[in-house]
Structures are given as C-alpha cells and as structure tokens.
Design a protein around this motif. Structure first.
Motif, PDB file in Angstrom:
ATOM      1  N   ASN A   7       0.814  -1.217   0.000  1.00  0.00           N
ATOM      2  CA  ASN A   7       0.000   0.000   0.000  1.00  0.00           C
ATOM      3  C   ASN A   7       0.850   1.271   0.000  1.00  0.00           C
ATOM      4  N   GLY A   8       2.163   1.108  -0.101  1.00  0.00           N
ATOM      5  CA  GLY A   8       3.047   2.259  -0.168  1.00  0.00           C
ATOM      6  C   GLY A   8       3.286   2.945   1.168  1.00  0.00           C
ATOM      7  N   LYS A   9       2.878   2.296   2.274  1.00  0.00           N
ATOM      8  CA  LYS A   9       3.058   2.899   3.601  1.00  0.00           C
ATOM      9  C   LYS A   9       4.398   2.504   4.220  1.00  0.00           C
ATOM     10  N   LEU A  10       5.053   1.523   3.635  1.00  0.00           N
ATOM     11  CA  LEU A  10       6.355   1.059   4.114  1.00  0.00           C
ATOM     12  C   LEU A  10       7.307   1.038   2.937  1.00  0.00           C
ATOM     13  N   LYS A  11       8.401   1.776   3.072  1.00  0.00           N
ATOM     14  CA  LYS A  11       9.423   1.771   2.028  1.00  0.00           C
ATOM     15  C   LYS A  11      10.608   0.981   2.561  1.00  0.00           C
ATOM     16  N   VAL A  12      11.167   0.141   1.701  1.00  0.00           N
ATOM     17  CA  VAL A  12      12.296  -0.694   2.095  1.00  0.00           C
ATOM     18  C   VAL A  12      13.466  -0.410   1.166  1.00  0.00           C
ATOM     19  N   LYS A  13      14.608  -0.075   1.758  1.00  0.00           N
ATOM     20  CA  LYS A  13      15.837   0.106   0.981  1.00  0.00           C
ATOM     21  C   LYS A  13      16.794  -0.978   1.428  1.00  0.00           C
ATOM     22  N   GLY A  14      17.286  -1.765   0.468  1.00  0.00           N
ATOM     23  CA  GLY A  14      18.232  -2.815   0.833  1.00  0.00           C
ATOM     24  C   GLY A  14      17.623  -4.197   0.698  1.00  0.00           C
ATOM     25  N   ASN A  15      18.051  -5.108   1.550  1.00  0.00           N
ATOM     26  CA  ASN A  15      17.698  -6.517   1.472  1.00  0.00           C
ATOM     27  C   ASN A  15      16.287  -6.772   2.006  1.00  0.00           C
ATOM     28  N   LEU A  16      15.360  -7.000   1.094  1.00  0.00           N
ATOM     29  CA  LEU A  16      13.960  -7.214   1.457  1.00  0.00           C
ATOM     30  C   LEU A  16      13.776  -8.445   2.343  1.00  0.00           C
ATOM     31  N   MET A  17      14.573  -9.495   2.113  1.00  0.00           N
ATOM     32  CA  MET A  17      14.441 -10.714   2.927  1.00  0.00           C
ATOM     33  C   MET A  17      14.807 -10.455   4.385  1.00  0.00           C
ATOM     34  N   LYS A  18      15.781  -9.602   4.608  1.00  0.00           N
ATOM     35  CA  LYS A  18      16.160  -9.255   5.989  1.00  0.00           C
ATOM     36  C   LYS A  18      15.029  -8.489   6.660  1.00  0.00           C
ATOM     37  N   ALA A  19      14.329  -7.684   5.887  1.00  0.00           N
ATOM     38  CA  ALA A  19      13.215  -6.908   6.436  1.00  0.00           C
ATOM     39  C   ALA A  19      12.108  -7.825   6.945  1.00  0.00           C
ATOM     40  N   THR A  20      11.869  -8.937   6.266  1.00  0.00           N
ATOM     41  CA  THR A  20      10.799  -9.838   6.686  1.00  0.00           C
ATOM     42  C   THR A  20      11.138 -10.568   7.983  1.00  0.00           C
ATOM     43  N   ALA A  21      12.423 -10.722   8.285  1.00  0.00           N
ATOM     44  CA  ALA A  21      12.847 -11.448   9.489  1.00  0.00           C
ATOM     45  C   ALA A  21      12.567 -10.660  10.770  1.00  0.00           C
ATOM     46  N   ILE A  22      12.362  -9.366  10.650  1.00  0.00           N
ATOM     47  CA  ILE A  22      12.224  -8.534  11.838  1.00  0.00           C
ATOM     48  C   ILE A  22      10.951  -8.832  12.630  1.00  0.00           C
ATOM     49  N   GLU A  23       9.888  -9.277  11.945  1.00  0.00           N
ATOM     50  CA  GLU A  23       8.636  -9.564  12.659  1.00  0.00           C
ATOM     51  C   GLU A  23       8.818 -10.640  13.713  1.00  0.00           C
ATOM     52  N   SER A  24       9.658 -11.642  13.429  1.00  0.00           N
ATOM     53  CA  SER A  24       9.892 -12.708  14.409  1.00  0.00           C
ATOM     54  C   SER A  24      10.624 -12.163  15.632  1.00  0.00           C
ATOM     55  N   VAL A  25      11.500 -11.178  15.425  1.00  0.00           N
ATOM     56  CA  VAL A  25      12.211 -10.563  16.553  1.00  0.00           C
ATOM     57  C   VAL A  25      11.223  -9.783  17.412  1.00  0.00           C
ATOM     58  N   PHE A  26      10.320  -9.040  16.779  1.00  0.00           N
ATOM     59  CA  PHE A  26       9.310  -8.293  17.528  1.00  0.00           C
ATOM     60  C   PHE A  26       8.514  -9.241  18.424  1.00  0.00           C
ATOM     61  N   LYS A  27       8.116 -10.380  17.872  1.00  0.00           N
ATOM     62  CA  LYS A  27       7.332 -11.342  18.650  1.00  0.00           C
ATOM     63  C   LYS A  27       8.154 -11.909  19.801  1.00  0.00           C
ATOM     64  N   ALA A  28       9.423 -12.192  19.545  1.00  0.00           N
ATOM     65  CA  ALA A  28      10.290 -12.814  20.554  1.00  0.00           C
ATOM     66  C   ALA A  28      10.568 -11.899  21.745  1.00  0.00           C
ATOM     67  N   VAL A  29      10.680 -10.598  21.519  1.00  0.00           N
ATOM     68  CA  VAL A  29      11.027  -9.697  22.622  1.00  0.00           C
ATOM     69  C   VAL A  29       9.834  -9.006  23.261  1.00  0.00           C
ATOM     70  N   ASP A  30       8.647  -9.202  22.715  1.00  0.00           N
ATOM     71  CA  ASP A  30       7.458  -8.550  23.271  1.00  0.00           C
ATOM     72  C   ASP A  30       7.068  -9.229  24.580  1.00  0.00           C
ATOM     73  N   PRO A  31       7.161  -8.504  25.696  1.00  0.00           N
ATOM     74  CA  PRO A  31       6.863  -9.125  26.993  1.00  0.00           C
ATOM     75  C   PRO A  31       5.378  -9.230  27.304  1.00  0.00           C
ATOM     76  N   ARG A  32       4.544  -8.622  26.454  1.00  0.00           N
ATOM     77  CA  ARG A  32       3.104  -8.656  26.735  1.00  0.00           C
ATOM     78  C   ARG A  32       2.560 -10.068  26.564  1.00  0.00           C
ATOM     79  N   PRO A  33       1.501 -10.405  27.299  1.00  0.00           N
ATOM     80  CA  PRO A  33       0.957 -11.759  27.216  1.00  0.00           C
ATOM     81  C   PRO A  33       0.429 -12.091  25.821  1.00  0.00           C
ATOM     82  N   LYS A  34       0.664 -13.320  25.400  1.00  0.00           N
ATOM     83  CA  LYS A  34       0.175 -13.769  24.088  1.00  0.00           C
ATOM     84  C   LYS A  34      -1.255 -14.261  24.266  1.00  0.00           C
TER      85      LYS A  34
END
Length: 128
Positions: free
Chosen positions: A100-127
């Motif tokens: 939708n053009g709300k996120l611009k990515v410069k560089g390695n797109l595959m590395k950008a997709t890996a970040i969501e797993s990090v967000f989930k791993a460090v989020d201390p809020r209850p699942k």
C-alpha cells in the motif's frame, strides 16, 4: 527515560521494550542468529519529524537512536510512526504496508521480513 525513546514518537514505548528484551543473552543470541543484519528504522511522527534507530542484529544485538545520518545498514525501513506501532503490535502486516506504499524498504527485502519474528520474541506482553 530510555536511551532509545524519542519525544513525540508513539513507537518509543515499543523500542524501549525491544531494548530491554535484547538485554537478555538468550533472546539477543536468538535474534542475531535469526536476522544477521543491521536494520535502520526511519519513522515520521504526526508532527512531521523524522527519527531513525539502528537495530544491530548482525554482531552486537543492540538498538540505538541515531543522531544525524543513519549508519550503513543491510536494510532500511521507512514508515510513519503510527504504522510502525501497528506493525510492532502485530496489528498490521508488513507486506500489506509495503504493497500500500506505507512502508518503504531500501536494501535486502528478505532481511526486512525477518524482523517480525524478533518483535514477537522480545514482546513481553501476554500472548492471547
């Protein structure tokens, strides 16, 4: 106030949680092995102010607020502060934001997709 918090940015709360999460050795090692990249987030808040953060998941496993020019990175994500908060909370999908053009990515797109797993791993809020 945390070293990564920035006045006027709603994402500061999440970035502070990320910083705290990365202070745990096991979490930090897992994040580095999963991403192996330096990621720079450049966010624009509702007042039109830009701020960047560098997330080093290549060697250090740290996040820092960038003063001045963003450092060399494997990937840079550019989006609005509000969209970053939704992405970090799992309420928005990175691919949809990108399409939708709300996120611009410069560089390695595959590395950008890996970040969501990090967000989930460090989020201390209850699942739910």
């Amino acid at each position: 106030m945390s070293k990564v918090a920035a006045e006027g940015f709603d994402s500061s709360e999440f970035l502070t949680l990320l910083e705290a999460g990365l202070s745990d050795d096991a979490t930090r090692k897992k994040a580095i092995s999963g991403v192996k990249a330096v990621i720079v987030f450049t966010l624009k808040n509702k007042d039109g102010k830009d701020q960047s953060w560098a997330l080093d998941l290549k060697k250090e496993g740290t996040i820092s607020k960038v003063e001045g020019t963003a450092p060399k990175s494997d990937v840079q994500l550019i989006l609005k502060d509000a969209d970053f908060v939704k992405l970090a909370e799992g309420k928005a999908n990175g691919q949809k934001l990108f399409m939708n053009g709300k996120l611009k990515v410069k560089g390695n797109l595959m590395k950008a997709t890996a970040i969501e797993s990090v967000f989930k791993a460090v989020d201390p809020r209850p699942k739910l």
